[in-house]
Design a protein around this motif. Structure first.
Motif, PDB file in Angstrom:
ATOM      1  N   HIS A  58       0.543  -0.996   0.072  1.00  8.66           N
ATOM      2  CA  HIS A  58       0.301  -0.164  -0.410  1.00  8.66           C
ATOM      3  C   HIS A  58       0.810   1.090  -0.146  1.00  8.66           C
ATOM      4  N   ASP A  59       0.147   2.881  -0.632  1.00  6.40           N
ATOM      5  CA  ASP A  59       1.272   3.227  -0.265  1.00  6.40           C
ATOM      6  C   ASP A  59       0.014   4.887   1.155  1.00  6.40           C
ATOM      7  N   ALA A  60       0.696   5.167   1.971  1.00  2.96           N
ATOM      8  CA  ALA A  60      -0.375   5.808   2.647  1.00  2.96           C
ATOM      9  C   ALA A  60      -0.155   7.331   2.442  1.00  2.96           C
ATOM     10  N   GLY A  95      -9.549  11.468   0.896  1.00  6.55           N
ATOM     11  CA  GLY A  95      -8.463  11.746   1.559  1.00  6.55           C
ATOM     12  C   GLY A  95      -7.476  11.927   0.997  1.00  6.55           C
ATOM     13  N   GLY A  96      -6.785  10.364  -0.125  1.00  5.19           N
ATOM     14  CA  GLY A  96      -5.597  10.286  -0.452  1.00  5.19           C
ATOM     15  C   GLY A  96      -5.637  10.958  -1.517  1.00  5.19           C
ATOM     16  N   ASP A  97      -3.875  11.242  -2.000  1.00  6.07           N
ATOM     17  CA  ASP A  97      -3.647  11.525  -2.927  1.00  6.07           C
ATOM     18  C   ASP A  97      -3.880  11.273  -3.598  1.00  6.07           C
ATOM     19  N   LYS A  98      -4.686  11.220  -5.557  1.00 13.22           N
ATOM     20  CA  LYS A  98      -5.463  10.598  -6.634  1.00 13.22           C
ATOM     21  C   LYS A  98      -4.268  10.621  -7.778  1.00 13.22           C
ATOM     22  N   ALA A  99      -3.714  11.619  -7.472  1.00 11.44           N
ATOM     23  CA  ALA A  99      -2.935  11.969  -8.706  1.00 11.44           C
ATOM     24  C   ALA A  99      -1.614  11.946  -8.686  1.00 11.44           C
ATOM     25  N   TRP A 100      -1.594   9.879  -9.419  1.00 13.13           N
ATOM     26  CA  TRP A 100      -1.058   9.381  -9.843  1.00 13.13           C
ATOM     27  C   TRP A 100      -0.105   9.607 -11.217  1.00 13.13           C
ATOM     28  N   GLY A 101      -0.979  10.844 -12.143  1.00 17.63           N
ATOM     29  CA  GLY A 101      -0.659  10.932 -13.485  1.00 17.63           C
ATOM     30  C   GLY A 101      -1.359   9.841 -14.724  1.00 17.63           C
ATOM     31  N   ARG A 102      -0.384   9.478 -15.601  1.00 17.89           N
ATOM     32  CA  ARG A 102      -0.403   8.486 -17.028  1.00 17.89           C
ATOM     33  C   ARG A 102      -1.280   7.220 -15.792  1.00 17.89           C
ATOM     34  N   PHE A 103      -0.607   6.244 -15.695  1.00 17.23           N
ATOM     35  CA  PHE A 103      -0.565   5.194 -15.284  1.00 17.23           C
ATOM     36  C   PHE A 103      -1.072   4.684 -13.287  1.00 17.23           C
ATOM     37  N   ALA A 104      -1.726   4.104 -13.155  1.00 13.65           N
ATOM     38  CA  ALA A 104      -2.330   4.904 -11.818  1.00 13.65           C
ATOM     39  C   ALA A 104      -1.642   3.167 -10.932  1.00 13.65           C
ATOM     40  N   PRO A 105      -0.763   3.139 -10.149  1.00 16.67           N
ATOM     41  CA  PRO A 105       0.222   2.631  -9.545  1.00 16.67           C
ATOM     42  C   PRO A 105      -0.483   0.750  -9.217  1.00 16.67           C
TER      43      PRO A 105
END
Length: 331
Positions: free
Chosen positions: A17-19, A113-123
């Motif tokens: 996961h990513d905090a 509330g998490g930062d979902k601005a991951w760019g072109r591809f989701a993680p």
């Protein structure tokens, strides 16, 4: 017995996961391909390779199952698990071509509330790979893996697990990521709907209230009257060491799904995507009528317990306005 899914020999679980993202993935990896089926009860599910598990489909075994946050983006987590399996030389062998089979399901945690601005591809593909790499027989519960970003109507959601043994010596266990539109607790109190099935105080030992009031039974859902589609979903897997066919695994999933109704109120709503996989490692023979019936009964209890343990073990997200964890209020 660790009261975990990995009480089934040959099953391993890993989290990633990513905090900052406030989302993650959980991989359930089978040491040998397991017979598997699926039962879907929610109105807004998101799944991967669900048609593979249909009873009309030829293949009956899978190599792993991926559970993930991220809504439809999280379906890519299964690809990460698949990539790791391919590196291990695992998969369905078709004239030398190895194809790891990894069904999966996702839950919606994009507005926590998490930062979902991951760019072109989701993680999520990378998270799925990392979860598979970390898979082992010991794993944590609560706000971790696929349960990191999960919520319910009243408290922080999370990932739970539980296990049991039937009277005939068959082991069954569940792992559930709880992100329900409803609530796992009664009214505004500390009691879990799953309390009648609790074992050894595994989620606080609070029992049920002395009596139920109308307020306790009123509907509590995320968003109240403004509830919108596809913002929820409880997903999970129940695994046994019994020898089951694919149709029997389907029946197990169907019976075990009643554990959702024992632990969540309301459940299987239009805005839920409730999905339960059932898998069998096929070690111990079982009577096809009475044995399977008891197995399903115990599996439903185990599912209910896992749901309550997921809420009980969760910790609140560190964002303004985040839902409290159960332990924040009731310790």
């Amino acid at each position: 017995m660790k009261n975990l899914l990995t009480d089934i020999a040959g099953v391993r679980v890993g989290h990633a996961h990513d905090a900052k993202l406030a989302s993650g993935t959980t991989a359930i990896v089978f040491d040998q391909p397991a017979v598997a089926a699926i039962d879907v009860r929610g109105g807004g599910p998101g799944t991967r390779e669900d048609t593979l598990l249909d009873l009309a489909s030829t293949q009956d075994r899978v190599d792993a199952i991926a559970l993930s946050g991220g809504s439809a983006f999280g379906i890519e987590a299964g690809g990460g698990v698949q990539a790791w399996l391919a590196e291990q030389g695992r998969g369905l062998n078709i004239r030398g071509a190895l194809i790891p089979l990894v069904p999966g399901a996702i839950l919606f945690d994009l507005l926590n509330g998490g930062d979902k601005a991951w760019g072109r591809f989701a993680p999520y593909r990378d998270l799925g790979y990392a979860a598979a790499v970390s898979a082992g027989t010991e794993f944590a519960l609560g706000s971790i893996g696929a349960g990191l970003g999960a919520t319910t109507a009243t408290f922080k959601g999370g990932l739970g697990s539980a296990s049991a043994v039937t009277s005939s010596g068959i082991t069954v266990a569940a792992l559930i990521a709880v992100n329900a539109v409803g609530s796992a607790t009664v009214g505004d109190g500390p009691w879990f709907w799953a309390a009648p099935f609790e074992v050894d105080g595994e989620f606080g030992g609070r029992g049920l209230p002395d009596k139920f009031t109308n307020d306790m039974l009123r509907m509590r859902i995320k968003g109240g009257p403004a509830v919108t589609e596809r913002e929820n979903t409880t997903i999970g897997v129940v695994v046994t060491d019994a020898v089951l066919t694919k149709p029997q695994a389907k029946r197990l999933a169907m019976i075990a799904h009643t554990g959702f109704a024992r632990a969540i109120y309301p459940v299987h709503a239009p805005t839920d995507g409730d999905v339960l996989f059932a898998a069998a490692t096929c070690v111990k023979p079982i009577d096809p009528i009475a044995g399977l019936t008891e197995l399903g009964m115990v599996a439903a209890n185990v599912v209910a317990r896992a749901i309550a343990r997921g809420i009980y073990s969760a910790t609140a997200l560190p964002f303004p306005g985040a839902l409290p964890a159960w332990k924040d209020r009731f310790g």
